[in-house]
Design a protein around this motif. Structure first.
Motif, PDB file in Angstrom:
ATOM      1  N   PRO A   1       0.809  -1.227   0.000  1.00 12.90           N
ATOM      2  CA  PRO A   1       0.000   0.000   0.000  1.00 12.90           C
ATOM      3  C   PRO A   1       0.837   1.269   0.000  1.00 12.90           C
ATOM      4  O   PRO A   1       0.342   2.326  -0.368  1.00 12.90           O
ATOM      5  CB  PRO A   1      -0.826  -0.114   1.288  1.00 12.90           C
ATOM      6  N   SER A   2       2.095   1.138   0.409  1.00 17.95           N
ATOM      7  CA  SER A   2       2.938   2.341   0.448  1.00 17.95           C
ATOM      8  C   SER A   2       3.181   2.887  -0.960  1.00 17.95           C
ATOM      9  O   SER A   2       3.520   4.058  -1.106  1.00 17.95           O
ATOM     10  CB  SER A   2       4.275   2.040   1.135  1.00 17.95           C
ATOM     11  N   GLN A   3       3.023   2.052  -1.972  1.00 17.09           N
ATOM     12  CA  GLN A   3       3.332   2.479  -3.327  1.00 17.09           C
ATOM     13  C   GLN A   3       2.086   2.784  -4.159  1.00 17.09           C
ATOM     14  O   GLN A   3       2.165   2.997  -5.368  1.00 17.09           O
ATOM     15  CB  GLN A   3       4.187   1.419  -4.029  1.00 17.09           C
TER      16      GLN A   3
ATOM     17  N   PRO B   1      -0.758   5.307  -5.258  1.00 17.77           N
ATOM     18  CA  PRO B   1      -0.904   6.762  -5.243  1.00 17.77           C
ATOM     19  C   PRO B   1      -2.027   7.212  -4.312  1.00 17.77           C
ATOM     20  O   PRO B   1      -3.075   6.561  -4.219  1.00 17.77           O
ATOM     21  CB  PRO B   1      -1.247   7.102  -6.707  1.00 17.77           C
TER      22      PRO B   1
ATOM     23  N   ARG C   1       4.090   7.830  -0.492  1.00 20.15           N
ATOM     24  CA  ARG C   1       4.833   7.059  -1.489  1.00 20.15           C
ATOM     25  C   ARG C   1       6.263   7.587  -1.619  1.00 20.15           C
ATOM     26  O   ARG C   1       7.232   6.829  -1.621  1.00 20.15           O
ATOM     27  CB  ARG C   1       4.111   7.103  -2.838  1.00 20.15           C
TER      28      ARG C   1
ATOM     29  N   PHE D   1       6.058   2.346   7.702  1.00 21.42           N
ATOM     30  CA  PHE D   1       4.848   2.692   8.466  1.00 21.42           C
ATOM     31  C   PHE D   1       4.884   2.136   9.894  1.00 21.42           C
ATOM     32  O   PHE D   1       4.284   2.715  10.798  1.00 21.42           O
ATOM     33  CB  PHE D   1       3.595   2.145   7.779  1.00 21.42           C
TER      34      PHE D   1
ATOM     35  N   THR E   1       8.340   6.841   1.661  1.00 19.23           N
ATOM     36  CA  THR E   1       8.768   5.451   1.797  1.00 19.23           C
ATOM     37  C   THR E   1       9.795   5.074   0.728  1.00 19.23           C
ATOM     38  O   THR E   1      10.707   4.290   0.984  1.00 19.23           O
ATOM     39  CB  THR E   1       7.560   4.493   1.734  1.00 19.23           C
TER      40      THR E   1
END
Lengths: 285, 336
Positions: A150-152, A154, B171, B130, B174
């Motif tokens: 999920p960090s990637q 948008p 994004r 996170f 990280t």
């Protein structure tokens, strides 16, 4: 020669006409579909105002976060054929079942329901015009879509890491399929004073909802699907007066996770107060 | 004793310009770390290519305490460069000195890991950011506040715009931190010289210890390859607390109860205390644990069996473990 050509054209036109006359799903147009989700708690309109309490199984509670994922939306047309649509396509890093790094494209049209934000209407995408009789969807995220990073994703995409209420376990890969929590009155003074939480996830608790409902979508005429969801129904078999049942982050409290997951399908029904088309109001699990 | 990004120079990593066209939208040339001898090339994900400015931004963020609730804790607080990117404590300490539940692992060579944290509960180097950011016992800052703080600092705002073509985002954050951490490599121990053919690199005691490591002591079963770890999850016979079921917390599988990621033994003599809970203070204590065959706990790996090591063999084994220290890691670090 002209005569034979005319016959040939006429036969072809007739074939095209017959194909195009599928009464179930028109291939001549499409339209947008919006989900209106009428949120209730045991028949009372949902509110996340801390001062608004609800009686759930004899215990007063309030709600704070009220979220869930809807995925794999399928409409069943009058021929009984399933119709589904694709989302925009999001390619992100993910893990396969062997925990190897892969690149994965999320094709599904996924909706993050945020009723704690006062949002009751959700875009379900663009659908072929036609007559439909059932709606299927899942509460949760299935398969590799649930193993993406999920960090990637948008910001703005439903699968992006949310900055207010957590939608993905940092310590436990996967999305929170259903997130409802708030406070519970533990001392009988009618003021909720302790926390309760049901954060449901992992593949075993993925549940399908099937709603029987006549839905007619006409080309270029925005369609609306009115559903009711009763959050009290999720908690029907949970006793929040019992401290052992108040906190469920799924794996730490399997009994509560099971009790809530098994009520998911029955929490949905056709919205009777705003129903726009005819049809039954049954929801199948 | 916080090191700032500006005065901390980590020059043990050499970044080389690759001839490959960068797959991202930035105009920066793609970099690839020059790896120690015997190491595989650093896996760099397609979605987050290494670029010089991204690594530098990641380094700045890594040392910046504004990413914690009270602006006192940075990533480098628990992953101290002068402590081989660990912290020398039994368990980490976050904002307000709050104790965590696990020992801080070294970040050196973290680029090669497939799953992150002791239980593998995070799936990428980017995603794991996170965890410590939000953990109340670590940096304890909500993500909205993280972005607000970055947005309020012009240099960060400009860097995110330049590198990611957007305002500070999760994004970008990280990716930058992931890129920086992929450059933290360590492979210059005397052990590496020995493996490369320098027979004089190890003392006689260390050489005997290496033989035990590969043979009688059975360490190699779990500590192999250039990282000296299988990166698998094993139950090594430590008493497990009810609060931390290890890998089972992630998988929900009973057979994963009490399993934790096998740590790399590189620089192990410098990263005491040991085990996931920091429960063993010295290497001799660790060796003794394995010599005894661990404790009889549920789910213990069958690989953990009594070894019958003599006292001098334990000493030789410990001597070898000291030969895994890469002193060159520290060579390029200037203190604050």
């Amino acid at each position: 020669m002209n005569y034979r050509n005319n016959i040939f054209i006429a036969v072809n036109l007739m074939v095209l006409f017959l194909v195009g006359c599928d009464a179930a799903t028109s291939d001549t147009g499409s339209t947008t579909l919006t989900l209106n989700l009428n949120a209730q708690v045991n028949g009372k309109p949902l509110s996340t105002d801390p001062g608004t309490t609800f009686d759930v199984n004899g215990t007063l509670i309030s709600f704070e976060s009220v979220r869930m994922y809807i995925s794999e939306i399928t409409l069943i047309n009058s021929n009984g054929d399933p119709v589904s649509i694709l989302g925009d396509g999001l390619t992100v890093p993910a893990k396969n079942e062997d925990d190897e790094d892969i690149s994965h494209t999320v094709q599904d049209h996924i909706v993050l329901v945020k009723q704690d934000a006062g949002i009751d209407s959700y875009d379900l995408g663009t659908w072929p015009a036609g007559k439909y009789e059932k709606i299927h969807f899942k509460i949760g995220i299935a398969g590799t879509n649930n193993r993406i990073d999920p960090s990637q994703v948008p910001a703005g995409h439903p699968l992006a890491k949310q900055t207010d209420y957590n939608n993905h376990w940092n310590w436990n890969a996967g999305y929170l399929y259903l997130r409802i929590d708030g406070k519970v009155d533990t001392d009988g003074d009618a003021v909720p004073d302790d926390e309760w939480a049901v954060h449901l996830g992992t593949e075993r608790f993925l549940r399908q909802v099937m709603v029987t409902h006549d839905l007619i979508l006409e080309a270029d005429q925005p369609g609306i699907l009115d559903l009711s969801i009763d959050y009290g129904e999720f908690l029907r078999n949970v006793d929040l007066s019992d401290p052992d049942q108040r906190i469920c982050h799924t794996m730490n409290n399997l009994p509560v996770a099971n009790a809530v997951a098994n009520q998911i399908s029955s929490a949905f029904s056709i919205s009777t107060d705003r129903k726009r088309t005819g049809g039954s109001t049954s929801a199948d699990g | 004793m916080e090191m700032s990004a500006h005065n901390c120079r980590l020059v043990f990593v050499v970044l080389a310009v690759s001839g490959c066209a960068p797959p991202d939208s930035t105009s920066e040339e793609q970099l690839r770390p020059v790896v120690p001898g015997g190491f595989d090339s650093v896996p760099v994900p397609v979605h987050n290519p290494l670029t010089r400015n991204k690594v530098l931004l990641g380094q700045q963020l890594f040392f910046d305490p504004i990413l914690s609730l009270d602006s006192t804790v940075s990533c480098a607080t628990c992953h101290r460069p002068d402590a081989f990117f660990a912290d020398g404590k039994a368990v980490s300490r976050g904002v307000g000195g709050r104790p965590g539940t696990r020992n801080t692992p070294s970040l050196l060579n973290i680029a090669y890991h497939q799953l992150f944290f002791w239980d593998g509960g995070s799936i990428t180097l980017e995603h794991q950011v996170f965890g410590p950011l939000q953990n109340p016992a670590e940096m304890a800052l909500d993500l909205a506040s993280v972005l607000q703080r970055l947005e309020s600092i012009p240099t960060y705002r400009e860097a995110f715009e330049e590198l990611f073509d957007e305002a500070p985002s999760l994004r970008g954050l990280t990716q930058a931190l992931g890129a920086y951490q992929r450059t933290l490599l360590s492979g210059g121990a005397r052990y590496d010289r020995y493996k490369a053919g320098d027979q004089t690199a190890l003392s006689p005691a260390e050489t005997r210890g290496y033989k035990l490591f590969k043979g009688k002591a059975g360490c190699l079963h779990c500590h192999h390859g250039f990282l000296l770890t299988s990166l698998r999850f094993e139950n090594n016979g430590i008493a497990i607390s009810k609060e931390d079921s290890g890998r089972a917390r992630v998988t929900g599988l009973k057979e994963d109860y009490g399993k934790f990621k096998v740590p790399s033994l590189r620089n192990v003599a410098q990263t005491a205390p040991y085990m996931h809970n920091g429960g063993m203070a010295t290497l001799s204590e660790v060796i003794d644990h394995y010599d005894q065959g661990g404790r009889e706990v549920r789910g213990k790996s069958p690989l953990i069996q009594p070894l019958g090591l003599k006292e001098e063999e334990q000493a030789d084994l410990e001597a070898f473990l000291h030969a895994l220290t890469d002193t060159t890691v520290l060579a390029g670090i200037e203190g604050p």
